[in-house]
Design an enzyme around this catalytic site. Structure first.
Site, PDB file in Angstrom:
ATOM      1  N   ASP A  76     -15.830  -3.487   0.021  1.00 41.85           N
ATOM      2  CA  ASP A  76     -15.242  -3.103   1.303  1.00 41.85           C
ATOM      3  C   ASP A  76     -16.380  -2.772   2.248  1.00 41.85           C
ATOM      4  OD1 ASP A  76     -12.885  -3.257  -0.151  1.00 41.85           O
ATOM      5  OD2 ASP A  76     -12.857  -1.115  -0.593  1.00 41.85           O
TER       6      ASP A  76
ATOM      7  N   ASP B 171       0.867  -1.182   0.000  1.00 47.88           N
ATOM      8  CA  ASP B 171       0.000   0.000   0.000  1.00 47.88           C
ATOM      9  C   ASP B 171       0.900   1.227   0.000  1.00 47.88           C
ATOM     10  OD1 ASP B 171      -1.898  -1.941   0.388  1.00 47.88           O
ATOM     11  OD2 ASP B 171      -2.789  -1.038   2.161  1.00 47.88           O
TER      12      ASP B 171
END
Ligand SMILES: O=C(O)c1ccccc1NCC(=O)[C@H](O)[C@H](O)COP(=O)(O)O
Length: 244
Positions: free
Chosen positions: A133, A14
């Site tokens: 998500d 990330d």
């Protein structure tokens, strides 16, 4: 007889402000930095990764982009890359696919611009995955800062649109080392015949073995972030743990 596959592992890289970071529950400002993203990705590749899950967090949060850096990382890797974060229109989609990544992960766009996502799926097939998500069964978009509809209604619509696979994240587990949400994974697998990639919360080899038990239900892979960076186990150990 149906062949059962081994669980794929996707180490996460990330990226925020040019650095590999880990967030807690996806919250901006909660990051721990782990240095050069290319070095991290190459380390996972050397350790045997078949995939890298590469995320542009700044693009996901709508506060900039690491597009050139991520393109460079993809270009220097030999393994398959799943690229995520801020891919929401033709320009960002073409740029992402143009890096040579194997597939992209659309999140916010699947909640806010369903027609565009349908057309992206029609044009690019299994190079498009959709990230679901959730907090509970409520979807979260815009870097997980905005609510975006109900999980199972959205899943049914995306199935009808031909979506090839889903990356399912329990936002409240992400980056917490609290263990995966196995119930959520089971429920999503029961609701769709498309493969599911699990994401968020993996803390141990036991967690990975528990996710691997869900392969016959439709779980294809698992993203692993914090646990690898916190050295809870090595990638080699993780690959070994899911190889049986
Ligand atoms: O993937 C995204 O687009 C994204 C957007 C906004 C915040 C976070 C995002 N991704 C985070 C990840 O994919 C994590 O790396 C992954 O869920 C691993 O979690 P963990 O193993 O709990 O560190």
């Amino acid at each position: 007889m149906t062949e059962t596959h081994r669980l794929e592992l996707l180490p996460a890289v990330d990226v925020a402000d040019g650095q590999a970071v880990r967030l807690v529950k996806g919250e901006a400002g909660s990051e721990t930095s782990y240095g050069d993203p290319l070095a991290a990705a190459l380390a996972w590749q050397s350790a045997g990764a078949e995939w890298i899950h590469l995320v542009d967090l700044d693009a996901a949060f709508g506060k900039g982009s690491n597009r050139a850096l991520l393109a460079e990382v993809v270009g220097k890797l030999d393994v398959k890359v799943e690229l995520s974060g801020g891919i929401r229109d033709d320009a960002s989609l073409e740029a992402a696919l143009g890096t040579g990544c194997r597939r992209v992960n659309l999140g916010t766009a699947a909640l806010e611009t369903p027609d565009w996502v349908r057309s992206a799926i029609a044009r690019h097939g299994d190079r498009i995955a959709v990230g679901l998500d959730v907090r509970g069964t409520t979807l979260a978009g815009r870097g997980w800062t905005r609510e975006g509809g109900e999980l199972f209604e959205t899943l049914a619509r995306l199935d009808a649109d031909g979506c090839a696979r889903y990356v399912v994240t329990d936002v409240n587990k992400d980056g917490t080392l609290a263990g995966p949400n196995l119930r959520l994974l089971r429920d999503v697998c029961a609701a769709t015949d498309r493969p599911v990639v699990a994401s968020g919360g993996v803390s141990s080899l036991a967690d990975l073995r528990a996710i691997a038990e869900l392969v016959p239900l439709g779980v294809e892979g698992s993203i692993v972030g914090k646990a690898l960076y916190a050295q809870a186990f090595t990638l080699e150990e993780a690959l070994e743990a899911v190889s049986r």
